[in-house]
Design an enzyme around this catalytic site. Structure first.
Site, PDB file in Angstrom:
ATOM      1  N   HIS A  36       0.817  -1.222   0.000  1.00 36.58           N
ATOM      2  CA  HIS A  36       0.000   0.000   0.000  1.00 36.58           C
ATOM      3  C   HIS A  36       0.850   1.272   0.000  1.00 36.58           C
ATOM      4  O   HIS A  36       0.337   2.354  -0.264  1.00 36.58           O
ATOM      5  CB  HIS A  36      -1.021   0.001   1.150  1.00 36.58           C
ATOM      6  CG  HIS A  36      -0.446   0.293   2.493  1.00 36.58           C
ATOM      7  ND1 HIS A  36      -0.161  -0.696   3.425  1.00 36.58           N
ATOM      8  CD2 HIS A  36      -0.131   1.460   3.088  1.00 36.58           C
ATOM      9  CE1 HIS A  36       0.312  -0.138   4.526  1.00 36.58           C
ATOM     10  NE2 HIS A  36       0.342   1.168   4.345  1.00 36.58           N
ATOM     11  N   ASP A  84      -0.551  -7.388   1.049  1.00 40.12           N
ATOM     12  CA  ASP A  84       0.106  -6.114   1.306  1.00 40.12           C
ATOM     13  C   ASP A  84       1.617  -6.253   1.477  1.00 40.12           C
ATOM     14  O   ASP A  84       2.206  -5.694   2.375  1.00 40.12           O
ATOM     15  CB  ASP A  84      -0.520  -5.431   2.529  1.00 40.12           C
ATOM     16  CG  ASP A  84      -0.243  -3.933   2.529  1.00 40.12           C
ATOM     17  OD1 ASP A  84       0.096  -3.378   1.477  1.00 40.12           O
ATOM     18  OD2 ASP A  84      -0.353  -3.318   3.606  1.00 40.12           O
ATOM     19  N   SER A 170       4.447   2.017   8.064  1.00 33.60           N
ATOM     20  CA  SER A 170       3.970   0.941   7.187  1.00 33.60           C
ATOM     21  C   SER A 170       5.119   0.181   6.551  1.00 33.60           C
ATOM     22  O   SER A 170       6.093   0.777   6.085  1.00 33.60           O
ATOM     23  CB  SER A 170       3.103   1.514   6.073  1.00 33.60           C
ATOM     24  OG  SER A 170       1.893   1.976   6.581  1.00 33.60           O
TER      25      SER A 170
END
Length: 191
Positions: A36, A84, A170
Site C-alpha cells: 500500500h 500487502d 507501514s
C-alpha cells in the site's frame, strides 16, 4: 531496517522497509515493505532512497540529525495487494561500513509469543515498538479502503505495550521472540 523515501509521479512519501535474506544467503539486497506504500501511485523506482542506520543511541531523538547512509534506486521484484507485501531489489549492494544486517525469517505457522517491530514513523529516526503478549491470528477478512479484501487468517493482530506506530511505519518488519522476520506492519490503529 531502513527508511524508504519514496518518489512517485504524484508526490513523495515515507515508509519503512527491512533488508531481508534469501534462501541462497548470497547478499542480494532485497527490501520488503508494504504494497500500500505505492498502491494507486506511479513509483519512480530509480529515485527511491533507502536510508540505513538512521537512528539514535537512545529512544529520544538526538540533538543533531544522524548522517544518511543511503542507497538510491531499486527494482520492483514482487508484490501483492491482498497480502500487502512489496519486495524490492536495491540497485547497489550495501556497503559494509553501513553495518546493515540481513534479517532472517521464519515462515512456520507459529504465532509469535512476543513481537517487536522497528520502524520510521513519519519518516523519523528508527523507533522500536514491543508487544510482550502473544499475537493472535485475525480470523476475519479485512476490507481495506482501496477495495481490496484480505482473506481470513492472513494477519497477526497485536497491540504494542511499548511504543506505537504512525504513517511512515507501514512496511515495518515484525519480528518474533527468536528475532526472526514473520511479517510486516500493514495498518491498524496507532495509540
Amino acid at each position: 531496517v531502513c527508511r524508504i523515501y519514496m518518489v512517485l509521479q504524484q508526490g513523495i512519501g515515507d515508509c519503512t522497509g527491512t533488508l531481508i535474506n534469501n534462501t541462497a544467503n548470497n547478499g542480494v539486497p532485497y527490501v520488503i515493505s508494504a504494497f500500500h506504500c505505492m498502491d494507486g501511485y506511479t513509483p519512480m523506482w530509480d529515485l527511491w532512497r533507502f536510508d540505513f542506520r538512521y537512528q539514535s543511541e537512545t529512544c529520544a531523538n538526538p540533538a543533531s540529525e544522524p548522517a544518511f547512509q543511503s542507497i538510491l534506486g531499486c527494482d520492483f521484484r514482487a508484490g501483492r495487494r491482498e497480502n500487502d507485501f512489496l519486495l524490492l531489489e536495491l540497485f547497489y549492494s550495501i556497503p559494509t561500513s553501513y553495518q546493515a544486517f540481513f534479517a532472517g525469517w521464519d515462515r512456520s505457522p507459529v504465532v509469535p509469543a512476543r513481537s517487536v517491530f522497528m520502524h520510521h514513523p513519519l519518516g523519523d529516526i528508527k523507533k522500536i515498538s514491543v508487544d510482550t503478549h502473544a499475537a493472535t491470528i485475525f480470523n476475519a477478512p479485512i476490507q481495506w479502503n482501496t477495495g481490496v479484501t484480505t482473506p481470513i487468517a492472513h494477519h497477526f493482530r497485536l497491540r504494542p505495550d511499548i511504543g506505537s506506530f504512525q504513517v511512515g511505519s507501514s512496511g515495518a518488519g515484525l519480528f518474533n521472540q527468536n528475532k526472526r522476520f514473520v511479517g510486516q506492519l500493514h495498518g491498524g490503529y496507532s495509540s
